[in-house]
Design a protein around this motif. Sequence first.
Motif, PDB file in Angstrom:
ATOM      1  N   GLU A   1      -5.298  -5.203  -5.126  1.00 52.04           N
ATOM      2  CA  GLU A   1      -6.317  -4.357  -4.469  1.00 52.04           C
ATOM      3  C   GLU A   1      -7.497  -5.183  -3.977  1.00 52.04           C
ATOM      4  O   GLU A   1      -8.036  -4.918  -2.901  1.00 52.04           O
ATOM      5  CB  GLU A   1      -6.761  -3.270  -5.428  1.00 52.04           C
ATOM      6  CG  GLU A   1      -5.665  -2.243  -5.689  1.00 52.04           C
ATOM      7  CD  GLU A   1      -6.035  -1.202  -6.724  1.00 52.04           C
ATOM      8  OE1 GLU A   1      -7.027  -1.402  -7.470  1.00 52.04           O
ATOM      9  OE2 GLU A   1      -5.319  -0.194  -6.798  1.00 52.04           O
TER      10      GLU A   1
ATOM     11  N   ASP B   1       2.714   1.667  -3.288  1.00 50.46           N
ATOM     12  CA  ASP B   1       1.827   2.069  -4.384  1.00 50.46           C
ATOM     13  C   ASP B   1       1.823   3.590  -4.540  1.00 50.46           C
ATOM     14  O   ASP B   1       1.613   4.106  -5.631  1.00 50.46           O
ATOM     15  CB  ASP B   1       0.409   1.545  -4.126  1.00 50.46           C
ATOM     16  CG  ASP B   1      -0.516   1.763  -5.312  1.00 50.46           C
ATOM     17  OD1 ASP B   1      -0.033   1.670  -6.468  1.00 50.46           O
ATOM     18  OD2 ASP B   1      -1.709   2.026  -5.094  1.00 50.46           O
TER      19      ASP B   1
ATOM     20  N   ASP C   1      -4.915  -5.066  -9.923  1.00 53.22           N
ATOM     21  CA  ASP C   1      -6.330  -5.149  -9.551  1.00 53.22           C
ATOM     22  C   ASP C   1      -6.559  -6.300  -8.570  1.00 53.22           C
ATOM     23  O   ASP C   1      -7.353  -6.187  -7.640  1.00 53.22           O
ATOM     24  CB  ASP C   1      -7.219  -5.286 -10.783  1.00 53.22           C
ATOM     25  CG  ASP C   1      -6.851  -6.465 -11.671  1.00 53.22           C
ATOM     26  OD1 ASP C   1      -5.672  -6.880 -11.687  1.00 53.22           O
ATOM     27  OD2 ASP C   1      -7.748  -6.976 -12.378  1.00 53.22           O
TER      28      ASP C   1
ATOM     29  N   GLU D   1      -8.713  -5.471  -0.058  1.00 49.99           N
ATOM     30  CA  GLU D   1     -10.093  -5.227   0.386  1.00 49.99           C
ATOM     31  C   GLU D   1     -10.626  -6.394   1.200  1.00 49.99           C
ATOM     32  O   GLU D   1     -11.330  -6.192   2.188  1.00 49.99           O
ATOM     33  CB  GLU D   1     -10.988  -4.984  -0.823  1.00 49.99           C
ATOM     34  CG  GLU D   1     -10.799  -3.621  -1.472  1.00 49.99           C
ATOM     35  CD  GLU D   1     -11.695  -3.429  -2.687  1.00 49.99           C
ATOM     36  OE1 GLU D   1     -12.728  -4.146  -2.797  1.00 49.99           O
ATOM     37  OE2 GLU D   1     -11.356  -2.591  -3.521  1.00 49.99           O
TER      38      GLU D   1
ATOM     39  N   GLN E   1       0.829  -1.209   0.000  1.00 49.66           N
ATOM     40  CA  GLN E   1       0.000   0.000   0.000  1.00 49.66           C
ATOM     41  C   GLN E   1       0.861   1.256   0.000  1.00 49.66           C
ATOM     42  O   GLN E   1       0.583   2.205  -0.727  1.00 49.66           O
ATOM     43  CB  GLN E   1      -0.937   0.001   1.216  1.00 49.66           C
ATOM     44  CG  GLN E   1      -2.046  -1.010   1.104  1.00 49.66           C
ATOM     45  CD  GLN E   1      -2.872  -1.113   2.383  1.00 49.66           C
ATOM     46  OE1 GLN E   1      -2.332  -1.228   3.481  1.00 49.66           O
ATOM     47  NE2 GLN E   1      -4.184  -1.082   2.230  1.00 49.66           N
TER      48      GLN E   1
END
Length: 91
Positions: free
Chosen positions: A84, A26, A81, A88, A23
């Motif tokens: 991510e 990124d 993707d 989540e 994170q």
Amino acid sequence: MEARLWYVLTGTRGGVNRIRLLQVLDERPRNANQLAEELDLHYETVQHHLDVLVDNGVLRSSGDDYGAVYLPTPQAEDHWDLVEEIIEQVD
């Protein structure tokens, strides 16, 4: 790459810290010392997790040993993707 991402981010005890590293990375590349300070983790802990991510093709380093900055590999970027989605689900 998909199985590797699931494994290093959810299949082991260090997955949460590896997610935190990704994170932060990124946002922009950082070296191990900057990551340790940003995440309030010991330098050795950060270095261990960086090594795992590099060994699994998720991150690559650029520069010399101490000052090397870390950034996602092209393979990881192609699957960002999924990264991510994993983040989540873990949060």
